[in-house]
Design a protein around this motif. Sequence first.
Motif, mmCIF file in Angstrom:
data_model
loop_
_atom_site.group_PDB
_atom_site.id
_atom_site.type_symbol
_atom_site.label_atom_id
_atom_site.label_comp_id
_atom_site.label_asym_id
_atom_site.label_seq_id
_atom_site.Cartn_x
_atom_site.Cartn_y
_atom_site.Cartn_z
ATOM 1 N N ASN A 142 -3.216 -5.668 12.998
ATOM 2 C CA ASN A 142 -2.448 -6.621 12.419
ATOM 3 C C ASN A 142 -2.186 -6.479 10.906
ATOM 4 O O ASN A 142 -3.050 -5.817 10.185
ATOM 5 N N VAL A 143 -1.328 -7.081 10.593
ATOM 6 C CA VAL A 143 -0.828 -7.203 8.916
ATOM 7 C C VAL A 143 -0.577 -9.022 8.487
ATOM 8 O O VAL A 143 0.025 -9.492 9.621
ATOM 9 N N THR A 144 -1.728 -9.415 7.863
ATOM 10 C CA THR A 144 -1.491 -11.042 7.596
ATOM 11 C C THR A 144 -1.099 -10.997 6.236
ATOM 12 O O THR A 144 -1.642 -10.303 5.253
ATOM 13 N N HIS A 179 0.775 -1.068 -0.021
ATOM 14 C CA HIS A 179 0.020 0.004 0.187
ATOM 15 C C HIS A 179 0.801 1.288 -0.116
ATOM 16 O O HIS A 179 0.261 2.337 -0.389
ATOM 17 N N PHE A 234 1.700 0.697 9.178
ATOM 18 C CA PHE A 234 0.620 0.478 10.240
ATOM 19 C C PHE A 234 0.999 0.853 11.543
ATOM 20 O O PHE A 234 2.045 1.129 11.753
ATOM 21 N N ARG A 256 1.177 -9.113 14.574
ATOM 22 C CA ARG A 256 0.132 -8.537 15.446
ATOM 23 C C ARG A 256 0.278 -8.069 16.886
ATOM 24 O O ARG A 256 1.468 -8.236 17.363
ATOM 25 N N GLU A 292 4.552 -1.478 4.013
ATOM 26 C CA GLU A 292 3.369 -0.864 4.550
ATOM 27 C C GLU A 292 3.595 -0.278 5.935
ATOM 28 O O GLU A 292 4.613 -0.267 6.605
ATOM 29 N N ARG A 318 -3.326 -8.674 3.797
ATOM 30 C CA ARG A 318 -4.310 -7.793 4.499
ATOM 31 C C ARG A 318 -3.827 -7.070 5.533
ATOM 32 O O ARG A 318 -3.228 -7.585 6.634
ATOM 33 N N ARG A 319 -4.441 -5.789 5.951
ATOM 34 C CA ARG A 319 -4.236 -5.108 7.204
ATOM 35 C C ARG A 319 -5.641 -4.722 7.779
ATOM 36 O O ARG A 319 -6.780 -4.743 7.195
ATOM 37 N N SER A 320 -5.514 -4.718 9.196
ATOM 38 C CA SER A 320 -6.849 -4.599 10.019
ATOM 39 C C SER A 320 -7.326 -3.062 9.867
ATOM 40 O O SER A 320 -8.566 -3.048 10.220
ATOM 41 N N ASP A 321 -6.456 -2.293 9.333
ATOM 42 C CA ASP A 321 -6.879 -0.987 9.304
ATOM 43 C C ASP A 321 -7.381 -0.594 8.112
ATOM 44 O O ASP A 321 -7.970 0.726 7.745
ATOM 45 N N ARG A 322 -7.505 -1.430 6.871
ATOM 46 C CA ARG A 322 -8.040 -1.098 5.471
ATOM 47 C C ARG A 322 -8.633 -2.359 5.096
ATOM 48 O O ARG A 322 -8.402 -3.469 5.422
#
Length: 476
Positions: free
Chosen positions: A384-386, A270, A444, A379, A442, A399-403
């Motif tokens: 988190n970023v997965t 991102h 985050f 995490r 990223e 994937r990001r928890s904030d997007r």
Amino acid sequence: MQTQTPITVTNSRYRLGDHLMAKAGWINDPNGFCYFKGYYHVFYQHYPYGAEWGPMHWGHARSRDLVHWETLPIALTPGDPEDQDGCFSGSAIVKDDCLYLLYTGHHYYGDNDPDHFWQNQNMAYSTDGVHFTKYAQNPVIAQAPADNTQHFRDPKVWQHGDAYYMILGSQGQDQLGRVILYRSSDLKHWTYLGPIAQATNLQTEGYMWECPDLFELDGQTVLLTSPQGIQAEAKRFLNLNQTGYFIGELDYQQPQLVDRGAFSELDHGHDFYASQTTLTPDGRRIVIGWMAMWESVMPEQADGWAGALTFPRELTRVGKQLRMKPARELTALRTQTLTDTTVTLEATPQRFQPTHRQAEFKGQLDLTTTPAVVTLAVRAGAVNVTLTYDQARGELTLRRSDRSDARYAQVSGQPTALTFDLWLDTSSLEVFLNDGAVTFTERFYPQSQPHFELQSDQALSGHVQLFDLTQQAVTY
């Protein structure tokens, strides 16, 4: 000229320890990346009077090792007739033991329309690499060529034979992005040679090619650029603007970038834009980028600052594909080995806990058994970023928890192993996979100490390492 008081940082909760940032205020594109008199120099677009984009200055830092950075005084300040409303992006070149900066002067017409502007090209110089003087006869290129629109910026300069060459990001009268070429014998007087590469389609290649960079890598010409206006295509080109490359051969006689391949994204995350490269004294090509994106939310703005630059990365080429790996010098950031062990992965996540919010987590997993789905995660509570690798599909998904918007990449071929190298620094994560074939960058914003997790839906064996990193490699 500016008379305001520079902004200050009010909260250090998201400040990075080992990445280049400004002391305070806004930064974006790296500029003038070079090696001069024993130091690597990086400049960057900077607004010292606010945490938002404003009239651009050139911030400045230097390093002897690409790891430990010293912030220097601002190199370029706008407000002179040649750069009234901003010193926009550009590059650096060493000539006759002097460091020259080539940059774009930005000018508004005064009707309060931010899209009603004009641009020219200017020069500054320094004999010590710290204090810079603007060339008295600026601008060195006073206006865009007749076949151009007002988009005319971001000069990258190099020497070839006895001549100097400059490319610029531009837009043709057909409203398509392109890169144009100039030649000079002295850096002061420039002759327009025309476009060397241009978009063939607005949707697939964009309306303006920002921040171009051109260099030779293993016998091929690489053109890096950041096109604006490319439309998203399934799981590709998902950022507002892209950064990527063409590989071909620059014919200086035509001049034209011939046999160029398709445009490829350089980083799939991102938060990566406006990359610029330099050559190390030992011949490696190093790239650095802006670790943000125009549409990204930047919570650090509430604290008096915004934006950072990525870690320096080594560029290599395999066929028509570029690879990026952390510059080998970055291993000097390691302060302690926390884990160095063989693992067997299962569906239950295994947890790896660094001591600080600066850490490196790397490993190699054997993929020669049943196709697996592997998940890597960082995490910190709800933040988190997965990253998931579906081996059967050859697809990586981040994937990001904030997007809500994921990012994707394909793994070519059928690799027998998955290698990963994750670099965490307070509010940033840089991911390098399969020897740099795929990267994700990223920003985050965890509120607490993160940890790493690793799991697989099939039993996999591998080896992992976890390192604490130094907490402060940049001085201001």
